[in-house]
Design a protein around this motif. Structure first.
Motif, PDB file in Angstrom:
ATOM      1  N   PRO A   1       0.837  -1.212   0.000  1.00  0.00           N
ATOM      2  CA  PRO A   1       0.000   0.000   0.000  1.00  0.00           C
ATOM      3  C   PRO A   1       0.866   1.254   0.000  1.00  0.00           C
ATOM      4  O   PRO A   1       1.985   1.266   0.516  1.00  0.00           O
ATOM      5  N   SER A   2       0.342   2.307  -0.578  1.00  0.00           N
ATOM      6  CA  SER A   2       1.056   3.580  -0.604  1.00  0.00           C
ATOM      7  C   SER A   2       0.998   4.239   0.768  1.00  0.00           C
ATOM      8  O   SER A   2       0.129   3.960   1.587  1.00  0.00           O
ATOM      9  N   GLU A   3       1.948   5.151   0.993  1.00  0.00           N
ATOM     10  CA  GLU A   3       1.985   5.872   2.261  1.00  0.00           C
ATOM     11  C   GLU A   3       0.735   6.734   2.451  1.00  0.00           C
ATOM     12  O   GLU A   3       0.261   6.918   3.572  1.00  0.00           O
ATOM     13  N   ASP A   4       0.224   7.269   1.346  1.00  0.00           N
ATOM     14  CA  ASP A   4      -0.992   8.094   1.446  1.00  0.00           C
ATOM     15  C   ASP A   4      -2.176   7.264   1.937  1.00  0.00           C
ATOM     16  O   ASP A   4      -2.973   7.722   2.773  1.00  0.00           O
ATOM     17  N   ASP A   5      -2.288   6.028   1.407  1.00  0.00           N
ATOM     18  CA  ASP A   5      -3.389   5.161   1.838  1.00  0.00           C
ATOM     19  C   ASP A   5      -3.240   4.794   3.314  1.00  0.00           C
ATOM     20  O   ASP A   5      -4.219   4.798   4.068  1.00  0.00           O
ATOM     21  N   ILE A   6      -2.001   4.483   3.727  1.00  0.00           N
ATOM     22  CA  ILE A   6      -1.772   4.113   5.126  1.00  0.00           C
ATOM     23  C   ILE A   6      -2.073   5.289   6.045  1.00  0.00           C
ATOM     24  O   ILE A   6      -2.727   5.141   7.086  1.00  0.00           O
TER      25      ILE A   6
ATOM     26  N   MET B   1      -5.826   5.831   6.400  1.00  0.00           N
ATOM     27  CA  MET B   1      -6.466   4.849   7.269  1.00  0.00           C
ATOM     28  C   MET B   1      -6.097   5.091   8.728  1.00  0.00           C
ATOM     29  O   MET B   1      -6.911   4.877   9.629  1.00  0.00           O
ATOM     30  N   GLN B   2      -4.856   5.530   8.990  1.00  0.00           N
ATOM     31  CA  GLN B   2      -4.457   5.828  10.362  1.00  0.00           C
ATOM     32  C   GLN B   2      -5.244   7.002  10.933  1.00  0.00           C
ATOM     33  O   GLN B   2      -5.552   7.028  12.126  1.00  0.00           O
ATOM     34  N   GLU B   3      -5.545   7.984  10.085  1.00  0.00           N
ATOM     35  CA  GLU B   3      -6.352   9.111  10.543  1.00  0.00           C
ATOM     36  C   GLU B   3      -7.774   8.673  10.876  1.00  0.00           C
ATOM     37  O   GLU B   3      -8.401   9.197  11.806  1.00  0.00           O
ATOM     38  N   MET B   4      -8.284   7.688  10.135  1.00  0.00           N
ATOM     39  CA  MET B   4      -9.632   7.195  10.385  1.00  0.00           C
ATOM     40  C   MET B   4      -9.680   6.257  11.598  1.00  0.00           C
ATOM     41  O   MET B   4     -10.677   6.205  12.311  1.00  0.00           O
ATOM     42  N   PHE B   5      -8.572   5.506  11.816  1.00  0.00           N
ATOM     43  CA  PHE B   5      -8.512   4.541  12.908  1.00  0.00           C
ATOM     44  C   PHE B   5      -7.241   4.780  13.724  1.00  0.00           C
ATOM     45  O   PHE B   5      -6.285   4.013  13.646  1.00  0.00           O
ATOM     46  N   PRO B   6      -7.189   5.838  14.507  1.00  0.00           N
ATOM     47  CA  PRO B   6      -5.961   6.173  15.249  1.00  0.00           C
ATOM     48  C   PRO B   6      -5.618   5.168  16.347  1.00  0.00           C
ATOM     49  O   PRO B   6      -4.476   5.137  16.797  1.00  0.00           O
ATOM     50  N   SER B   7      -6.560   4.347  16.776  1.00  0.00           N
ATOM     51  CA  SER B   7      -6.284   3.402  17.859  1.00  0.00           C
ATOM     52  C   SER B   7      -5.543   2.162  17.394  1.00  0.00           C
ATOM     53  O   SER B   7      -5.049   1.392  18.220  1.00  0.00           O
ATOM     54  N   TYR B   8      -5.441   1.949  16.084  1.00  0.00           N
ATOM     55  CA  TYR B   8      -4.763   0.771  15.557  1.00  0.00           C
ATOM     56  C   TYR B   8      -3.329   1.101  15.177  1.00  0.00           C
ATOM     57  O   TYR B   8      -3.035   2.189  14.667  1.00  0.00           O
ATOM     58  N   ASP B   9      -2.433   0.133  15.405  1.00  0.00           N
ATOM     59  CA  ASP B   9      -1.039   0.304  15.024  1.00  0.00           C
ATOM     60  C   ASP B   9      -0.895   0.297  13.507  1.00  0.00           C
ATOM     61  O   ASP B   9      -1.759  -0.224  12.787  1.00  0.00           O
ATOM     62  N   ARG B  10       0.212   0.831  13.060  1.00  0.00           N
ATOM     63  CA  ARG B  10       0.485   0.869  11.623  1.00  0.00           C
ATOM     64  C   ARG B  10       0.551  -0.539  11.039  1.00  0.00           C
ATOM     65  O   ARG B  10       0.089  -0.768   9.924  1.00  0.00           O
ATOM     66  N   GLU B  11       1.098  -1.508  11.811  1.00  0.00           N
ATOM     67  CA  GLU B  11       1.231  -2.873  11.290  1.00  0.00           C
ATOM     68  C   GLU B  11      -0.130  -3.488  11.002  1.00  0.00           C
ATOM     69  O   GLU B  11      -0.299  -4.211  10.023  1.00  0.00           O
ATOM     70  N   VAL B  12      -1.105  -3.224  11.867  1.00  0.00           N
ATOM     71  CA  VAL B  12      -2.439  -3.791  11.654  1.00  0.00           C
ATOM     72  C   VAL B  12      -3.074  -3.201  10.396  1.00  0.00           C
ATOM     73  O   VAL B  12      -3.627  -3.918   9.562  1.00  0.00           O
ATOM     74  N   ILE B  13      -2.993  -1.873  10.270  1.00  0.00           N
ATOM     75  CA  ILE B  13      -3.571  -1.220   9.089  1.00  0.00           C
ATOM     76  C   ILE B  13      -2.864  -1.681   7.823  1.00  0.00           C
ATOM     77  O   ILE B  13      -3.510  -1.952   6.790  1.00  0.00           O
TER      78      ILE B  13
ATOM     79  N   GLY C   1      -1.365  -4.562   7.362  1.00  0.00           N
ATOM     80  CA  GLY C   1      -1.762  -5.942   7.076  1.00  0.00           C
ATOM     81  C   GLY C   1      -3.143  -6.033   6.457  1.00  0.00           C
ATOM     82  O   GLY C   1      -3.367  -6.813   5.533  1.00  0.00           O
ATOM     83  N   VAL C   2      -4.091  -5.230   6.950  1.00  0.00           N
ATOM     84  CA  VAL C   2      -5.454  -5.260   6.400  1.00  0.00           C
ATOM     85  C   VAL C   2      -5.463  -4.752   4.964  1.00  0.00           C
ATOM     86  O   VAL C   2      -6.130  -5.322   4.087  1.00  0.00           O
ATOM     87  N   LEU C   3      -4.710  -3.679   4.682  1.00  0.00           N
ATOM     88  CA  LEU C   3      -4.641  -3.163   3.309  1.00  0.00           C
ATOM     89  C   LEU C   3      -4.004  -4.184   2.373  1.00  0.00           C
ATOM     90  O   LEU C   3      -4.435  -4.351   1.225  1.00  0.00           O
ATOM     91  N   GLU C   4      -2.965  -4.865   2.841  1.00  0.00           N
ATOM     92  CA  GLU C   4      -2.332  -5.895   2.009  1.00  0.00           C
ATOM     93  C   GLU C   4      -3.293  -7.049   1.754  1.00  0.00           C
ATOM     94  O   GLU C   4      -3.358  -7.578   0.642  1.00  0.00           O
ATOM     95  N   ASN C   5      -4.044  -7.449   2.784  1.00  0.00           N
ATOM     96  CA  ASN C   5      -4.978  -8.562   2.616  1.00  0.00           C
ATOM     97  C   ASN C   5      -6.051  -8.244   1.576  1.00  0.00           C
ATOM     98  O   ASN C   5      -6.485  -9.117   0.821  1.00  0.00           O
ATOM     99  N   HIS C   6      -6.475  -6.985   1.533  1.00  0.00           N
ATOM    100  CA  HIS C   6      -7.532  -6.585   0.597  1.00  0.00           C
ATOM    101  C   HIS C   6      -6.970  -5.937  -0.668  1.00  0.00           C
ATOM    102  O   HIS C   6      -7.733  -5.335  -1.439  1.00  0.00           O
ATOM    103  N   ARG C   7      -5.650  -6.070  -0.870  1.00  0.00           N
ATOM    104  CA  ARG C   7      -5.003  -5.582  -2.105  1.00  0.00           C
ATOM    105  C   ARG C   7      -5.324  -4.111  -2.359  1.00  0.00           C
ATOM    106  O   ARG C   7      -5.551  -3.686  -3.487  1.00  0.00           O
ATOM    107  N   GLY C   8      -5.345  -3.288  -1.300  1.00  0.00           N
ATOM    108  CA  GLY C   8      -5.549  -1.855  -1.451  1.00  0.00           C
ATOM    109  C   GLY C   8      -6.994  -1.417  -1.574  1.00  0.00           C
ATOM    110  O   GLY C   8      -7.258  -0.231  -1.770  1.00  0.00           O
ATOM    111  N   ASN C   9      -7.949  -2.349  -1.470  1.00  0.00           N
ATOM    112  CA  ASN C   9      -9.367  -1.989  -1.549  1.00  0.00           C
ATOM    113  C   ASN C   9      -9.768  -1.319  -0.235  1.00  0.00           C
ATOM    114  O   ASN C   9      -9.954  -1.975   0.792  1.00  0.00           O
TER     115      ASN C   9
END
Length: 284
Positions: free
Chosen positions: A238-243, A246-258, A260-268
């Protein structure tokens, strides 16, 4: 043009140009050569298929999100952490200091899934300073057909322990399994750990060492198939912009979790947001 003259010289027959192989008898060698060529083509195709299968490995991405425990086994709030065993590989999450009955880890673990292994062993420990860490709960999670088929699985697993079978609460995990190029996903072997037998733990060994633990045996190269010359195609990143979005939308989650989820969904992003919202809802 060729002229043929019959017995009756008054009747000439005129024919067109004849092919070069006219009246040529096909030899047995030429037929055998054609058969051998087809056979070699089939063998080459089969060899390529076997080569591709031999150079693929099964990778599992396990997300350890959080837990809801039935009891606090400490005078103060417990400091829980999770130990996961996949085959012969052992991994640990970080400790959720004073996590108590509702710890949160949001830890992503990536490892090989050995052939024939369908059970993931999970243990939750309370970290102690002066005494050995106490095992709070445990579970054996059997991978479902849905997970083995490559579908993203988000589930709560019942925990067992002193309270009884399946009565120690539950732990929230996510699972994503896929095939990856064999040589590109080789992980370095971790340093050996000291194992201290603990009778109270039964068949579960107690590992002493720093955190996180990562025992990933180095895969042995298949002697029948040499390593590929061409490097494998890189996995989706995933691109840094996408990460960042997502971090701004879900600040309670670590970068690794976000990540991993983006990689699992191929950027969807829509599917990633749905998964993260589901995790957030279940951890509340």
């Amino acid at each position: 043009m060729i002229h043929l003259v019959s017995a009756d010289s008054s009747n000439d027959v005129m024919l067109g140009s004849l092919p070069e192989d006219f009246l040529r008898v096909e030899s047995a060698d030429s037929r055998d050569g054609t058969t051998n060529a087809h056979s070699q083509t089939r063998q080459g195709t089969q060899h390529q298929q076997n080569y591709a299968q031999a150079n693929m490995a099964t990778q599992i991405t396990l997300g350890v999100v959080g837990a809801q425990l039935a009891k606090n086994y400490s005078i103060t709030k417990m400091d829980p952490y999770v130990r996961v065993r996949i085959g012969h590989a052992v991994f640990e999450t970080q400790t959720d200091v004073r996590g108590g009955k509702f710890p949160s880890w949001n830890k992503t673990i990536t490892a090989y899934l050995p052939h024939g292994i369908r059970t993931i062993h999970i243990e939750i420990f309370d970290e102690n300073t002066l005494t050995p860490d106490e095992r709070i709960a445990y579970a054996d999670y059997v991978l479902t057909d849905e997970a083995l088929q490559g579908k993203f699985v988000d589930t709560w697993v019942p925990l067992s322990g002193k309270q009884g079978e399946g009565k120690e609460g539950s732990i929230n995990i996510t699972i994503y399994i896929r095939s990856v190029p064999y040589w590109s996903s080789v992980m370095p072997a971790a340093a050996p750990l000291m194992v201290i037998p603990q009778p109270s733990l039964g068949v579960w060994p107690y590992y002493v060492g720093g955190q996180p633990i990562s025992i990933c045996p180095q895969p042995v190269q298949n002697p029948n198939y040499p390593a590929p010359v061409q490097p494998p195609q890189p996995n989706y990143q995933p691109s840094e912009d996408d990460i960042k979005q997502m971090q701004e939308m879900f600040p309670s989650y670590d970068r690794e979790v976000i990540l991993g989820v983006l990689e699992n969904h191929r950027g969807n992003k829509d599917q990633a947001i749905t998964s993260l919202l589901s995790l957030a809802k279940k951890s509340c």
